[in-house]
Design an enzyme around this catalytic site. Structure first.
Site, short mmCIF file in Angstrom:
data_model
loop_
_atom_site.label_atom_id
_atom_site.label_comp_id
_atom_site.label_asym_id
_atom_site.label_seq_id
_atom_site.Cartn_x
_atom_site.Cartn_y
_atom_site.Cartn_z
N HIS A 205 0.80 -1.23 0.00
CA HIS A 205 0.00 0.00 0.00
C HIS A 205 0.83 1.28 0.00
O HIS A 205 0.28 2.37 -0.12
CB HIS A 205 -0.96 0.03 1.19
CG HIS A 205 -0.29 0.29 2.52
ND1 HIS A 205 0.45 -0.64 3.16
CD2 HIS A 205 -0.25 1.41 3.30
CE1 HIS A 205 0.91 -0.14 4.30
NE2 HIS A 205 0.51 1.11 4.40
N1 UDP Z 1 -3.30 -5.19 9.38
C1 UDP Z 1 -4.57 -5.68 9.65
N2 UDP Z 1 -5.39 -6.03 8.61
C2 UDP Z 1 -4.99 -5.94 7.31
C3 UDP Z 1 -3.68 -5.45 7.04
C4 UDP Z 1 -2.87 -5.07 8.10
O1 UDP Z 1 -4.96 -5.80 10.81
O2 UDP Z 1 -5.77 -6.27 6.42
C5 UDP Z 1 -2.45 -4.79 10.51
C6 UDP Z 1 -1.08 -5.40 10.51
O3 UDP Z 1 -1.06 -6.64 11.17
C7 UDP Z 1 -0.25 -4.36 11.24
C8 UDP Z 1 -0.90 -3.06 10.84
O4 UDP Z 1 -2.22 -3.39 10.41
O5 UDP Z 1 -0.35 -4.52 12.62
C9 UDP Z 1 -0.07 -2.46 9.75
O6 UDP Z 1 -0.74 -1.51 9.14
P1 UDP Z 1 -0.28 -0.92 7.75
O7 UDP Z 1 0.42 -1.94 6.93
O8 UDP Z 1 -1.48 -0.25 7.21
O9 UDP Z 1 0.72 0.25 8.20
P2 UDP Z 1 2.27 0.31 8.44
O10 UDP Z 1 2.64 -0.75 9.42
O11 UDP Z 1 2.94 0.14 7.13
O12 UDP Z 1 2.44 1.66 9.00
#
Ligand code: UDP
Length: 358
Positions: A205
């Site tokens: 994403h």
């Molecule tokens: N996550 C979730 N459902 C999903 C995709 C991700 O619960 O369909 C959780 C994942 O396990 C992690 C968090 O959301 O704890 C990560 O979010 P994201 O990838 O949006 O953000 P980033 O970590 O890159 O800031």
């Protein structure tokens, strides 16, 4: 310190705030939970409050969708009066999203001391919106709560004074450990007809990967080729879904695209995965905790400990590197991972102790 505003706005924030909310309450520190509304729908917001036992926000700023500049302005416009009215002893912001940077600036404008949870991380890639958000939050903060040693070095190099900086570990791991009993009860593998170890999980994403068709198309071709070796489940972030639709990219039968899932189901998917392919920050950490191989689809990581100690390798978007990495997992050649000692499930308690005594 008696009275703290916790500011959240997007999916990863909710996961980070839950253990801290608990730890502060256990120490008799009262909290006001403010939700900016950056992520506002059931799949990206409500489900996390429910699963993680976070109470409903005390204040909802209702910012909604929009570009970064619009969201930043709306958050600051709405948050500064709330802070001036409530006059908390501190404002805590989390991670690296738009709400994090806007919140930290609002805190400074309102004359409230700011704490940044997950401070000090740097990808050194200025084109990432998250990198700017991290730097803005760090340079507006009085308390910088750092997850890993590289963060300490980064903050020192930016002349942030040492007495403001605390290496406390990782609140994401606190949430993961707290939810493990619930993860055992998840039905997602059964519902999707998956056996543990028979599939990989994919998330994608980051703007740097999905916003430009000339980047996304070859990356998608490479991932699609990898999925011939191992079928993939792809909980699709709305941002990615919109780009796939706009660019007319099709999903091959070896990749199962599903709606974003709740946190418990996501952890169950990760835990059962043979490998995870991702550009997410949080997933690099969660795979380390589950000792699941992580192929990080980025040119650099702001979380080097997940490579040094953990299960992640940063492969970028190069087709042959992605395919080699998948082969290495399938042929049993992937490294075993470890965890930093402070990623022990108790980071929020350390933060709460520091704040209570501040
Ligand atoms: N996550 C979730 N459902 C999903 C995709 C991700 O619960 O369909 C959780 C994942 O396990 C992690 C968090 O959301 O704890 C990560 O979010 P994201 O990838 O949006 O953000 P980033 O970590 O890159 O800031």
């Amino acid at each position: 310190m008696k009275h703290i505003v916790l500011l959240v706005g997007a999916r990863p924030n909710f996961i980070k705030v839950a253990p801290l909310h608990r730890a502060l309450a256990a120490r008799g520190v009262s909290t006001i939970l403010v939700h900016t509304g950056q992520h506002y729908d059931a799949a990206m917001s409500d489900v996390f409050f429910k699963e993680l036992g976070i109470p409903a926000p005390d204040v909802h700023l209702g910012v909604g969708a929009g570009d970064r500049m619009t969201q930043t302005k709306k958050i600051m416009d709405a948050l500064v009066p709330v802070l001036r009215e409530r006059m908390p002893d501190a404002l805590l912001v989390f991670g690296d999203v738009t709400s994090t940077a806007a919140g930290a600036m609002a805190g400074t404008v309102a004359g409230i001391r700011v704490g940044h949870v997950e401070a000090g991380l740097r990808s050194f890639n200025w084109r990432m919106p998250e990198e700017l958000n991290r730097m803005i939050a760090d340079h507006h903060s009085d308390w910088l709560f750092v997850t890993e040693p590289a963060g300490m070095t980064n903050l020192k190099n930016e002349s942030i004074t040492h007495d403001r900086v605390h290496l406390v570990g990782n609140v994401m791991i606190d949430s993961l450990r707290a939810m493990e009993p619930a993860v055992a009860g998840s039905r997602i593998l059964t519902d999707l007809g998956l056996m543990p170890g028979s599939y990989g999980t994919l998330t994608l994403h980051r703007p740097e990967n999905v916003d430009d068709v000339d980047t996304l198309r070859p990356l998608w071709d490479a991932i699609s080729a990898a999925s011939v070796r191992l079928p993939l489940v792809f909980p699709m972030h709305h941002r990615a879904r919109a780009k796939f639709d706009a660019f007319g990219l099709s999903i091959p039968p070896t990749i199962r695209a599903i709606e974003p899932v709740g946190y418990i189901d996501m952890l169950a998917l990760l835990k059962g995965s043979k490998v995870v392919l991702t550009d997410s920050g949080g997933l690099q950490e969660e795979t380390a905790a589950f000792n699941v191989p992580c192929i990080t689809l980025r040119e650099q990581t702001e979380r080097p400990v997940t490579v040094e100690l953990g299960t992640s390798e940063v492969v970028g978007r190069d087709r042959s590197k992605i395919l080699d990495a998948v082969s290495s997992v399938m042929d049993g050649r992937w490294k075993k991972g470890g965890l930093h000692p402070l990623w022990d499930g108790h980071a929020a308690e350390r933060i709460a102790d520091i704040l209570k005594n501040a």
